[in-house]
Design an enzyme around this catalytic site. Sequence first.
Site, PDB file in Angstrom:
ATOM      1  CE  LYS A   1       1.677  -5.169 -13.947  1.00 45.97           C
ATOM      2  NZ  LYS A   1       1.761  -5.161 -12.552  1.00 45.97           N
ATOM      3  CG  ASN A   2       1.296  -2.329 -10.174  1.00 46.81           C
ATOM      4  OD1 ASN A   2       0.905  -3.181 -10.972  1.00 46.81           O
ATOM      5  ND2 ASN A   2       2.459  -2.426  -9.555  1.00 46.81           N
TER       6      ASN A   2
ATOM      7  CG  ASP B   1       6.919  -3.742  -8.687  1.00 46.13           C
ATOM      8  OD1 ASP B   1       7.151  -4.819  -8.099  1.00 46.13           O
ATOM      9  OD2 ASP B   1       5.795  -3.234  -8.763  1.00 46.13           O
TER      10      ASP B   1
ATOM     11  NE  ARG C   1      -0.868 -10.380  -6.438  1.00 49.27           N
ATOM     12  CZ  ARG C   1      -0.989 -11.230  -5.443  1.00 49.27           C
ATOM     13  NH1 ARG C   1      -1.205 -12.500  -5.681  1.00 49.27           N
ATOM     14  NH2 ARG C   1      -0.898 -10.837  -4.209  1.00 49.27           N
TER      15      ARG C   1
ATOM     16  CG  ASP D   1       5.381 -11.082 -12.343  1.00 51.27           C
ATOM     17  OD1 ASP D   1       5.004 -11.521 -13.439  1.00 51.27           O
ATOM     18  OD2 ASP D   1       5.932  -9.998 -12.186  1.00 51.27           O
TER      19      ASP D   1
ATOM     20  CG  MET E   1       8.817  -6.201  -0.004  1.00 54.33           C
ATOM     21  SD  MET E   1       7.503  -5.167  -0.595  1.00 54.33           S
ATOM     22  CE  MET E   1       7.984  -3.597   0.106  1.00 54.33           C
TER      23      MET E   1
HETATM   24  C1  LIG Z   1      -0.951  -5.350  -9.116  1.00 47.67           C
HETATM   25  C2  LIG Z   1      -0.042  -4.691  -8.151  1.00 47.67           C
HETATM   26  O1  LIG Z   1      -0.301  -3.601  -7.683  1.00 47.67           O
HETATM   27  N1  LIG Z   1       1.104  -5.335  -7.887  1.00 47.67           N
HETATM   28  C3  LIG Z   1       2.067  -4.743  -6.983  1.00 47.67           C
HETATM   29  C4  LIG Z   1       1.628  -4.960  -5.556  1.00 47.67           C
HETATM   30  O2  LIG Z   1       1.438  -6.355  -5.389  1.00 47.67           O
HETATM   31  P1  LIG Z   1       0.705  -6.919  -4.083  1.00 47.67           P
HETATM   32  O3  LIG Z   1      -0.288  -5.911  -3.578  1.00 47.67           O
HETATM   33  O4  LIG Z   1       0.234  -8.255  -4.445  1.00 47.67           O
HETATM   34  O5  LIG Z   1       1.884  -7.008  -3.053  1.00 47.67           O
HETATM   35  P2  LIG Z   1       1.852  -6.737  -1.483  1.00 47.67           P
HETATM   36  O6  LIG Z   1       2.025  -5.253  -1.246  1.00 47.67           O
HETATM   37  O7  LIG Z   1       0.654  -7.381  -0.893  1.00 47.67           O
HETATM   38  O8  LIG Z   1       3.138  -7.502  -0.986  1.00 47.67           O
HETATM   39  C5  LIG Z   1       4.172  -7.872  -1.808  1.00 47.67           C
HETATM   40  C6  LIG Z   1       5.130  -8.757  -1.064  1.00 47.67           C
HETATM   41  O9  LIG Z   1       5.825  -8.008  -0.110  1.00 47.67           O
HETATM   42  C7  LIG Z   1       5.659  -8.530   1.160  1.00 47.67           C
HETATM   43  N2  LIG Z   1       5.537  -7.355   2.068  1.00 47.67           N
HETATM   44  C8  LIG Z   1       4.624  -6.394   1.809  1.00 47.67           C
HETATM   45  C9  LIG Z   1       4.480  -5.309   2.663  1.00 47.67           C
HETATM   46  C10 LIG Z   1       5.330  -5.239   3.789  1.00 47.67           C
HETATM   47  O10 LIG Z   1       5.235  -4.314   4.585  1.00 47.67           O
HETATM   48  N3  LIG Z   1       6.263  -6.204   3.961  1.00 47.67           N
HETATM   49  C11 LIG Z   1       6.373  -7.257   3.123  1.00 47.67           C
HETATM   50  O11 LIG Z   1       7.226  -8.134   3.329  1.00 47.67           O
HETATM   51  C12 LIG Z   1       4.405  -9.365   1.105  1.00 47.67           C
HETATM   52  O12 LIG Z   1       4.424 -10.417   2.051  1.00 47.67           O
HETATM   53  C13 LIG Z   1       4.465  -9.888  -0.305  1.00 47.67           C
HETATM   54  O13 LIG Z   1       5.260 -11.015  -0.434  1.00 47.67           O
HETATM   55  O14 LIG Z   1       2.620  -4.466  -4.673  1.00 47.67           O
HETATM   56  C14 LIG Z   1       3.909  -5.106  -4.779  1.00 47.67           C
HETATM   57  C15 LIG Z   1       4.789  -4.509  -3.691  1.00 47.67           C
HETATM   58  O15 LIG Z   1       5.042  -3.161  -3.927  1.00 47.67           O
HETATM   59  C16 LIG Z   1       4.445  -4.913  -6.182  1.00 47.67           C
HETATM   60  O16 LIG Z   1       5.617  -5.671  -6.310  1.00 47.67           O
HETATM   61  C17 LIG Z   1       3.439  -5.372  -7.238  1.00 47.67           C
HETATM   62  O17 LIG Z   1       3.863  -4.947  -8.509  1.00 47.67           O
HETATM   63  C1  LIG Z   2       4.882  -7.934  -9.629  1.00 45.27           C
HETATM   64  C2  LIG Z   2       4.276  -7.167 -10.508  1.00 45.27           C
HETATM   65  O1  LIG Z   2       3.030  -7.355 -10.985  1.00 45.27           O
HETATM   66  P1  LIG Z   2       1.842  -8.293 -10.438  1.00 45.27           P
HETATM   67  O2  LIG Z   2       1.550  -7.829  -9.043  1.00 45.27           O
HETATM   68  O3  LIG Z   2       0.719  -7.978 -11.371  1.00 45.27           O
HETATM   69  O4  LIG Z   2       2.329  -9.719 -10.529  1.00 45.27           O
HETATM   70  C3  LIG Z   2       4.946  -5.972 -11.081  1.00 45.27           C
HETATM   71  O5  LIG Z   2       4.250  -5.116 -11.659  1.00 45.27           O
HETATM   72  O6  LIG Z   2       6.182  -5.860 -10.980  1.00 45.27           O
END
Ligand SMILES: CC(=O)N[C@H]1[C@@H](OP(=O)(O)OP(=O)(O)OC[C@H]2O[C@@H](n3ccc(=O)[nH]c3=O)[C@H](O)[C@@H]2O)O[C@H](CO)[C@@H](O)[C@@H]1O
Ligand SMILES: C=C(OP(=O)(O)O)C(=O)O
Length: 434
Positions: free
Chosen positions: A22-23, A319, A97, A121, A341
């Site tokens: 998915k991602n 995840d 998202r 989510d 996270m």
């Molecule tokens: C559509 C998609 O691809 N979704 C994925 C993507 O979401 P997404 O790209 O939205 O998530 P981010 O990688 O931006 O960050 C996720 C969360 O982790 C925190 N954060 C991130 C990096 C870091 O070094 N430290 C930290 O604390 C961020 O503040 C945030 O709250 O990546 C997440 C983190 O693997 C996954 O849970 C999601 O499934």
């Molecule tokens: C958090 C997730 O998805 P999304 O970033 O689409 O909310 C996930 O795939 O676990």
Amino acid sequence: MASFVIEGGHKLCGEIHPQGAKNEVLQIICATLLTAEEVIVNNIPDILDVNNLIQLMRDMGVTVAKQGIDSYSFKAENVDLAYLESDEFLKKCSSLRGSVMLIGPMVARFGKAMISKPGGDKIGRRRLDTHFIGIQNLGADFKYNDEREIFEIAADKLHGTYMLLDEASVTGTANIVMAAVLAKGTTTIYNAACEPYLQQLCRMLNRMGAKISGIASNLLTIEGVDELHGTQHTVLPDMIEVGSFIGMAAMTGSEITIKRVSYENLGIIPESFRRLGIKLEQRGDDIYVPAQDSYQIESFIDGSIMTIADAPWPGLTPDLLSVLLVVATQAKGSVLIHQKMFESRLFFVDKLIDMGAQIILCDPHRAVVIGHNHGFKLRGGNMISPDIRAGIALLIAAMSAEGSSRIHNIEQIDRGYQNIEGRLNAIGARITRI
Ligand SMILES: CC(=O)N[C@H]1[C@@H](OP(=O)(O)OP(=O)(O)OC[C@H]2O[C@@H](n3ccc(=O)[nH]c3=O)[C@H](O)[C@@H]2O)O[C@H](CO)[C@@H](O)[C@@H]1O
Ligand SMILES: C=C(OP(=O)(O)O)C(=O)O
């Protein structure tokens, strides 16, 4: 709101094939906007989030054709830029998202983009600073339109630069990379996320004519090019689904083979299940999980209690923590699950506690699980799925439980798992969608 009714206590047996990731596919579909030529994508999962994004692409004027059971072609020759300003488009983005990753390609190719706060989510604050600051660094102008509650992004031409991201955001890195490939000059991104999703995106962009080096590391260098061309791309198996199936087999004491998992792209995932004592074997590109009556959580070398925590890749993906947590409820021993996270992803444990699991929720980020060693089965329950991964974790709990359970709001599971009841019932589960 649809529900699953699950008759617990049935073992699984046989082979299961993971769907496409998915991602990864969300990034790949957005990247097809970077060229007017045709891009063919194979192994696309038939899940809600992806189908919504494909429909959004069609609405934007992209020609999308189904080429085979899981293959689609995308041709972004006549994108309807006026539609991008419509309330309808912005409303659809806010429930998905992945739509945030339209910004990078749109601003790179057409010089403008609009976005409302995207959905996904409800697992805690999900800031977009990394995306916005990164694309601003390339020279784009961001304005917040108070009245419409949207961001308007514009740039005549993007210019390459050096940037150090404040966090290794997955979708943030993808967005910046997609903007930088058509920028003038060289962009360097340090502290880039490097999940297989991103490696796959960068490889596809290079096949389209981009010049990205440093793939799989946290230092990406992108030499901008004038245009990109069509290509073919095959999405990797979904590593989160592979992990979910390992967890399901362990919890239900089942023997299963997970086919064609792309083992080299699973990183630390198999080892994380092994640390809970779960046996699994790599057989070619398959994973064989034997039936196990008991699995014992390891201690650290110094004898202290095991901690399983998430970290940016190549650390453990957040995840899978919900799945690892539920699996630990029937392990022998104790483990601390530390979700660093996200701040609201562990609250679903109250449902597991209702089912009889021994869990102490220490704070929103940490839970201690004291395993039952299969000496006491969870009781069937009535629950609501708060997010996609809690949803699958609750499904695993219900499949292992005594009696029948009901999970409401399974749209959250459908966001990321293709025909999950059909595929699990084919190997012995008893799940009914109502
Ligand atoms: C559509 C998609 O691809 N979704 C994925 C993507 O979401 P997404 O790209 O939205 O998530 P981010 O990688 O931006 O960050 C996720 C969360 O982790 C925190 N954060 C991130 C990096 C870091 O070094 N430290 C930290 O604390 C961020 O503040 C945030 O709250 O990546 C997440 C983190 O693997 C996954 O849970 C999601 O499934
Ligand atoms: C958090 C997730 O998805 P999304 O970033 O689409 O909310 C996930 O795939 O676990």
